[in-house]
Design a protein around this motif. Structure first.
Motif, PDB file in Angstrom:
ATOM      1  N   GLY A   1      64.363  23.421  42.250  1.00 47.03           N
ATOM      2  CA  GLY A   1      63.342  24.313  41.710  1.00 47.03           C
ATOM      3  C   GLY A   1      63.886  25.454  40.884  1.00 47.03           C
ATOM      4  N   SER A   2      65.203  25.502  40.715  1.00 46.92           N
ATOM      5  CA  SER A   2      65.813  26.601  39.970  1.00 46.92           C
ATOM      6  C   SER A   2      65.864  26.288  38.482  1.00 46.92           C
ATOM      7  N   GLY A   3      65.718  27.320  37.673  1.00 46.32           N
ATOM      8  CA  GLY A   3      65.868  27.167  36.233  1.00 46.32           C
ATOM      9  C   GLY A   3      67.276  27.444  35.754  1.00 46.32           C
ATOM     10  N   GLN A   4      68.150  27.885  36.663  1.00 45.26           N
ATOM     11  CA  GLN A   4      69.552  28.178  36.342  1.00 45.26           C
ATOM     12  C   GLN A   4      70.439  27.426  37.334  1.00 45.26           C
ATOM     13  N   ARG A   5      70.427  26.123  37.244  1.00 47.66           N
ATOM     14  CA  ARG A   5      71.124  25.305  38.233  1.00 47.66           C
ATOM     15  C   ARG A   5      72.638  25.454  38.139  1.00 47.66           C
ATOM     16  N   VAL A   6      73.146  25.560  36.932  1.00 46.82           N
ATOM     17  CA  VAL A   6      74.596  25.691  36.771  1.00 46.82           C
ATOM     18  C   VAL A   6      75.081  26.991  37.406  1.00 46.82           C
ATOM     19  N   ASP A   7      74.395  28.076  37.141  1.00 47.00           N
ATOM     20  CA  ASP A   7      74.789  29.365  37.717  1.00 47.00           C
ATOM     21  C   ASP A   7      74.662  29.349  39.238  1.00 47.00           C
ATOM     22  N   LEU A   8      73.641  28.666  39.746  1.00 47.65           N
ATOM     23  CA  LEU A   8      73.449  28.607  41.192  1.00 47.65           C
ATOM     24  C   LEU A   8      74.595  27.848  41.863  1.00 47.65           C
ATOM     25  N   CYS A   9      74.972  26.697  41.318  1.00 51.01           N
ATOM     26  CA  CYS A   9      76.106  25.943  41.873  1.00 51.01           C
ATOM     27  C   CYS A   9      77.399  26.741  41.760  1.00 51.01           C
ATOM     28  N   TYR A  10      77.541  27.451  40.666  1.00 48.99           N
ATOM     29  CA  TYR A  10      78.735  28.276  40.458  1.00 48.99           C
ATOM     30  C   TYR A  10      78.855  29.347  41.541  1.00 48.99           C
ATOM     31  N   HIS A  11      77.760  30.019  41.851  1.00 55.08           N
ATOM     32  CA  HIS A  11      77.793  31.058  42.886  1.00 55.08           C
ATOM     33  C   HIS A  11      77.990  30.454  44.270  1.00 55.08           C
ATOM     34  N   TRP A  12      77.432  29.294  44.529  1.00 51.55           N
ATOM     35  CA  TRP A  12      77.648  28.632  45.815  1.00 51.55           C
ATOM     36  C   TRP A  12      79.130  28.325  46.035  1.00 51.55           C
ATOM     37  N   ILE A  13      79.782  27.825  44.993  1.00 53.68           N
ATOM     38  CA  ILE A  13      81.204  27.490  45.116  1.00 53.68           C
ATOM     39  C   ILE A  13      82.031  28.749  45.337  1.00 53.68           C
TER      40      ILE A  13
ATOM     41  N   ALA B   1      75.551  20.864  34.503  1.00 53.53           N
ATOM     42  CA  ALA B   1      75.973  21.337  33.184  1.00 53.53           C
ATOM     43  C   ALA B   1      75.725  20.276  32.117  1.00 53.53           C
ATOM     44  N   LEU B   2      76.109  19.036  32.398  1.00 53.10           N
ATOM     45  CA  LEU B   2      75.889  17.960  31.429  1.00 53.10           C
ATOM     46  C   LEU B   2      74.405  17.662  31.267  1.00 53.10           C
ATOM     47  N   GLN B   3      73.641  17.814  32.339  1.00 53.29           N
ATOM     48  CA  GLN B   3      72.195  17.621  32.250  1.00 53.29           C
ATOM     49  C   GLN B   3      71.561  18.656  31.330  1.00 53.29           C
ATOM     50  N   GLU B   4      72.019  19.890  31.409  1.00 54.58           N
ATOM     51  CA  GLU B   4      71.462  20.946  30.561  1.00 54.58           C
ATOM     52  C   GLU B   4      71.825  20.748  29.101  1.00 54.58           C
ATOM     53  N   LEU B   5      72.980  20.146  28.841  1.00 56.87           N
ATOM     54  CA  LEU B   5      73.402  19.912  27.465  1.00 56.87           C
ATOM     55  C   LEU B   5      72.832  18.628  26.880  1.00 56.87           C
ATOM     56  N   SER B   6      72.341  17.743  27.728  1.00 51.34           N
ATOM     57  CA  SER B   6      71.881  16.439  27.261  1.00 51.34           C
ATOM     58  C   SER B   6      70.563  16.558  26.503  1.00 51.34           C
ATOM     59  N   PRO B   7      70.417  15.842  25.362  1.00 55.62           N
ATOM     60  CA  PRO B   7      69.145  15.862  24.628  1.00 55.62           C
ATOM     61  C   PRO B   7      68.126  14.870  25.169  1.00 55.62           C
TER      62      PRO B   7
END
Length: 271
Positions: free
Chosen positions: A178-190, A145-151
């Motif tokens: 390789g995913s473009g939606q890493r936050v959503d992927l981790c969210y579903h894994w949890i 999440a922080l990686q996606e928000l980081s400039p």
């Protein structure tokens, strides 16, 4: 995220001129040419290039002898600077609050997942394996999440530090990388890990408490979505602010337009 810390051997004033997170480099690119133009006009005016008096002044430069346009323009610039600084300050604190909000929700959900394992009938090895996995997933969720928000491009390429992500199997890590939606992927894994652990009896908490933890996890995702708008969407002035700005602009340019019109009338002998 922008690192505002002073590095070893650097003075404190260096932060004002760093390229990341500072407004001075970009402002300098805009202000410096205008300052040179102002100096050039002043030198030409002192050498009487545009004329010696109002009567023989070159049309279009007659306003150099009138202070009303300059005072009006200075007031307008002051208003714009104060307005933009106020909007930027409000946006900064809103983004800061939202970011800490989703991190706090995920931290609370992780703490609940750990607490729900107490009193379970599963073996110590199973509990340890679950805790090691769920904590790593929460760490990866926050880092993504922080990686996606980081400039910073370095964060986009190399990512951020996590709690020993090597404890996750290589197939899952390759899928995440390789995913473009890493936050959503981790969210579903949890989510899937929590549901599977409750069904197997590894989590001993009642279903309403587990639902509350999943709701806290979902609340963090909602706040993360709110935080992304501060990164990707440029804030626009509200309709009321635009109206006030238009009125102020019209009032301050009125004097300038009158001066320009008077110069045109004198040149063309229009009464």
């Amino acid at each position: 995220m922008i690192d505002y810390g002073v590095k070893a051997g650097q003075p404190n004033w260096y932060l004002a001129f760093q390229l990341t997170g500072s407004v001075f480099p970009r402002c300098f690119m805009v202000v410096f040419p205008l300052a040179l133009l102002a100096v050039g006009l002043k030198l030409l005016h002192q050498h009487e290039v545009f004329g010696k008096g109002k009567e023989d002044f070159v049309a279009g430069f007659y306003f150099l002898l009138d202070g009303n346009p300059w005072s009006g323009f200075s007031g307008f610039v002051t208003f714009v600077i104060v307005f933009r600084l106020s909007a930027a300050y409000s946006t900064y604190w809103a983004a800061y609050t939202t970011t800490n909000g989703f991190l706090g929700d995920w931290s609370g959900a992780a703490a609940s997942a750990v607490a729900f394992c107490r009193g379970t009938g599963a073996s110590d090895a199973e509990v340890e394996a679950f805790l090691q996995k769920v904590i790593r997933l929460f760490s990866m969720l926050s880092a993504c999440a922080l990686q996606e928000l980081s400039p910073r491009k370095s964060h986009q390429v190399w990512g951020l530090l996590t709690l020993n992500s090597g404890g996750i199997d290589k197939t899952s890590l390759a899928t995440l990388d390789g995913s473009g939606q890493r936050v959503d992927l981790c969210y579903h894994w949890i989510q899937q890990l929590i549901v599977d652990s409750q069904r197997s009896g590894l989590i001993s908490a009642p279903s309403p408490m587990v639902s509350g933890m999943l709701g806290e996890l979902s609340s963090g995702m909602s706040k993360f979505g709110d935080a992304k708008k501060y990164e990707y969407i440029q804030a626009e002035a509200s309709s009321s602010s635009q109206g006030i700005l238009g009125i102020y602009l019209s009032a301050n340019l009125d004097g300038y337009l009158k001066v320009m019109a008077s110069g045109f009338c004198k040149e063309n002998q229009v009464e």
